[in-house]
Design an enzyme around this catalytic site. Structure first.
Site, PDB file in Angstrom:
ATOM      1  N   HIS A 109       0.852  -1.190   0.000  1.00  0.00           N
ATOM      2  CA  HIS A 109       0.000   0.000   0.000  1.00  0.00           C
ATOM      3  C   HIS A 109       0.890   1.243   0.000  1.00  0.00           C
ATOM      4  O   HIS A 109       1.867   1.311   0.762  1.00  0.00           O
ATOM      5  CB  HIS A 109      -0.894  -0.019   1.254  1.00  0.00           C
ATOM      6  CG  HIS A 109      -1.825   1.149   1.325  1.00  0.00           C
ATOM      7  ND1 HIS A 109      -2.987   1.206   0.578  1.00  0.00           N
ATOM      8  CD2 HIS A 109      -1.758   2.310   2.019  1.00  0.00           C
ATOM      9  CE1 HIS A 109      -3.600   2.355   0.823  1.00  0.00           C
ATOM     10  NE2 HIS A 109      -2.876   3.038   1.699  1.00  0.00           N
ATOM     11  N   ASP A 145      -6.789  -2.526   4.212  1.00  0.00           N
ATOM     12  CA  ASP A 145      -5.531  -1.858   4.601  1.00  0.00           C
ATOM     13  C   ASP A 145      -5.308  -1.835   6.120  1.00  0.00           C
ATOM     14  O   ASP A 145      -4.627  -0.926   6.629  1.00  0.00           O
ATOM     15  CB  ASP A 145      -5.481  -0.415   4.050  1.00  0.00           C
ATOM     16  CG  ASP A 145      -5.533  -0.383   2.528  1.00  0.00           C
ATOM     17  OD1 ASP A 145      -5.085  -1.346   1.900  1.00  0.00           O
ATOM     18  OD2 ASP A 145      -6.034   0.611   1.982  1.00  0.00           O
TER      19      ASP A 145
HETATM   20  C1  GRF Z   1       1.160   0.564  -6.077  1.00  0.00           C
HETATM   21  O1  GRF Z   1       1.257   1.917  -5.745  1.00  0.00           O
HETATM   22  C2  GRF Z   1       0.755  -0.234  -4.871  1.00  0.00           C
HETATM   23  O2  GRF Z   1       1.225   0.307  -3.670  1.00  0.00           O
HETATM   24  C3  GRF Z   1      -0.751  -0.148  -4.913  1.00  0.00           C
HETATM   25  O3  GRF Z   1      -1.074  -0.196  -6.283  1.00  0.00           O
HETATM   26  C4  GRF Z   1       0.022   0.298  -7.053  1.00  0.00           C
HETATM   27  C5  GRF Z   1       0.349  -0.768  -8.045  1.00  0.00           C
HETATM   28  O4  GRF Z   1       1.279  -0.340  -9.001  1.00  0.00           O
HETATM   29  N1  GRF Z   1      -1.360  -1.205  -4.142  1.00  0.00           N
HETATM   30  P1  GRF Z   1       1.839  -1.358 -10.082  1.00  0.00           P
HETATM   31  O5  GRF Z   1       0.656  -1.977 -10.794  1.00  0.00           O
HETATM   32  O6  GRF Z   1       2.662  -2.390  -9.359  1.00  0.00           O
HETATM   33  O7  GRF Z   1       2.664  -0.511 -11.001  1.00  0.00           O
END
Ligand code: GRF
Length: 192
Positions: A109, A145
């Protein structure tokens, strides 16, 4: 440790995991499948390129979310995973799903939980005038979360930051945080 990754989009965290795995840095953990709930997720191509089996399972093809979650469980379990890794998976999973994978389901997160649960974390950190933010890897429970925190990393916020620049800096930190947690889980350095 056999890992199934769930994605919905960009897949940059998935790419980081694939890169660590390719360089033998994941402590023996292995991504055995990648599942996306959207066909257009660029992460699917990243997995294809790494010759990892992929599957698109859309919640729109099921009468309700419970039916989708159960189909997802059934499909995931054919891979006999030790760990389910949410990597930008944008659906909230049902209590049944979360219970089925108790202590086998992790998420990343983009904030220092418990601060800024939910969406728009970077916007909220900027609006609050925070000097730093970060990312958190946590166990997934039925409360969004809110599961136990496994590890966090702090990221500074600069005066000139926009949501985009901050998101990029946090993502960069995520790309080391997530693989390192998975490596340590695989090596038994983190308790489940
Ligand atoms: C990341 O910012 C993660 O923290 C959140 O969703 C985003 C995913 O990014 N849960 P990606 O698809 O890995 O580029």
């Amino acid at each position: 440790m056999r890992i199934v990754c769930l994605i919905s989009g960009g897949g940059t965290n998935l790419k980081a995991l694939i890169d660590w795995q390719a360089n033998d840095l994941l402590g023996g953990a292995r991504i055995v499948a990648v599942i996306s709930n959207t066909a257009a997720a660029p992460g699917l191509e990243r997995a294809d390129n790494a010759e990892i089996p992929t599957k698109v399972l859309s919640h729109h093809d099921f009468p309700n979310r419970s039916a989708f979650d159960h189909a997802l469980i059934e499909f995931i379990d054919t891979y006999e995973p030790d760990l389910i890794v949410l990597a930008g998976f944008m659906l909230v999973l049902s209590n049944d799903f979360v219970t089925h994978y108790d202590r086998r389901l992790i998420n990343i997160h983009p904030s220092l939980l418990p601060k800024y649960k939910g969406l728009n974390t970077h916007k909220r950190a900027l609006e609050a005038g925070d000097n730093y933010t970060g990312a958190t890897v946590h166990w997934v429970t039925s409360e969004v979360d809110a599961g136990d925190i496994i590890r966090q990393v702090e990221v500074p916020i600069m005066g000139e930051d926009t949501e985009e620049t901050l998101k990029a800096r946090v993502l960069d930190a995520e790309h080391t945080l997530y693989p390192s947690v998975i490596r340590d889980l695989s090596l038994g350095l983190i308790e489940c």
